[in-house]
Design a protein around this motif. Structure first.
Motif, PDB file in Angstrom:
ATOM      1  N   SER A 129      31.717  23.804  66.495  1.00  0.00           N
ATOM      2  CA  SER A 129      31.644  22.350  66.623  1.00  0.00           C
ATOM      3  C   SER A 129      30.194  21.866  66.590  1.00  0.00           C
ATOM      4  O   SER A 129      29.855  20.903  65.892  1.00  0.00           O
ATOM      5  N   PRO A 169      38.005  23.194  66.412  1.00  0.00           N
ATOM      6  CA  PRO A 169      37.854  21.749  66.616  1.00  0.00           C
ATOM      7  C   PRO A 169      37.748  20.971  65.307  1.00  0.00           C
ATOM      8  O   PRO A 169      37.046  21.395  64.388  1.00  0.00           O
ATOM      9  N   THR A 170      38.447  19.856  65.255  1.00  0.00           N
ATOM     10  CA  THR A 170      38.429  19.020  64.048  1.00  0.00           C
ATOM     11  C   THR A 170      38.123  17.566  64.409  1.00  0.00           C
ATOM     12  O   THR A 170      38.587  16.652  63.735  1.00  0.00           O
ATOM     13  N   ASP A 171      37.341  17.349  65.456  1.00  0.00           N
ATOM     14  CA  ASP A 171      37.119  15.996  65.946  1.00  0.00           C
ATOM     15  C   ASP A 171      35.849  15.333  65.423  1.00  0.00           C
ATOM     16  O   ASP A 171      35.553  14.200  65.776  1.00  0.00           O
ATOM     17  N   ASN A 172      35.101  15.974  64.540  1.00  0.00           N
ATOM     18  CA  ASN A 172      33.892  15.378  63.986  1.00  0.00           C
ATOM     19  C   ASN A 172      34.299  14.417  62.864  1.00  0.00           C
ATOM     20  O   ASN A 172      34.735  14.838  61.792  1.00  0.00           O
ATOM     21  N   LYS A 176      35.368  15.085  58.917  1.00  0.00           N
ATOM     22  CA  LYS A 176      36.703  14.749  58.408  1.00  0.00           C
ATOM     23  C   LYS A 176      36.602  13.953  57.103  1.00  0.00           C
ATOM     24  O   LYS A 176      37.316  14.220  56.138  1.00  0.00           O
TER      25      LYS A 176
END
Length: 193
Positions: A129, A169-172, A176
């Motif tokens: 991340s 984690p894929t929250d950036n 995205k």
């Protein structure tokens, strides 16, 4: 005609995507790592392998660089500042994204069970991340180097899919958007069908 040897769910996808982007014909020969044919071409047993006539090239990044240089596309010319910056991004992605994902994979299913350290995955997720944010801070446009897609974009986009399947984690939000843009390319979409 080129021959790509490997598994589409592996780094061979990167090579096939590059060839699609270049509009170059190729034959895909599905092989698992360490198969008899793979070992005959690459003693380490690793995939992908590219055959260009009698020449055999292993390692996805070496293959991408060879193809980009040979066809004069998806790269900046050797000896330019832009190429040095592109290579810097490539090495950062390999060191800080690809290597982190590969370490997680090894400790999840690759290594023998008694050699795996399952407790390492949370620290790798944190590192991933942080490293994605650092790479996105260097991005100069819709692609890492600006308006032109280059080798590091193929590697990073492939790693983004790998991370998603590994539940990293894929929250950036920036990442995205970047991945959505790269995956929308016709050459990428052709391989996903």
């Amino acid at each position: 005609m080129y021959e790509v040897i490997g598994n589409i769910a592996s780094r061979a996808f990167r090579v096939m995507w590059m060839l699609e982007e270049l509009g170059q014909p190729y034959e895909f020969s599905p092989e698992k790592p360490h198969s008899e044919r793979v070992r005959s071409l690459n003693p380490s047993g690793k995939i992908p392998i590219l055959k260009d006539g009698d020449a055999v090239i292993s390692d996805s990044t070496a293959i991408l660089t060879y193809l980009a240089d040979k066809h004069g596309a998806l790269t900046y010319p050797a000896g330019t500042v832009e190429r040095a910056q592109q290579d810097s991004l490539t090495h950062q992605i390999l060191d800080e994204i690809d290597a982190v994902l590969w370490t997680a994979a090894r400790h999840s299913f690759v290594l023998p069970e008694d050699k795996r350290v399952s407790d390492v995955k949370p620290s790798l997720m944190w590192e991933y991340s942080r490293n994605v944010a650092n790479i996105m801070a260097r991005a100069k446009g819709p692609y890492l180097m600006g308006d032109m897609m280059t080798i590091p974009d193929i590697i990073l986009t492939h790693c983004g899919g790998w991370a998603l399947s590994a539940k990293f984690p894929t929250d950036n939000a920036e990442f995205k958007t970047y991945l959505k843009n790269a995956r929308a390319r016709p050459a990428f979409q052709k391989l996903r069908k």
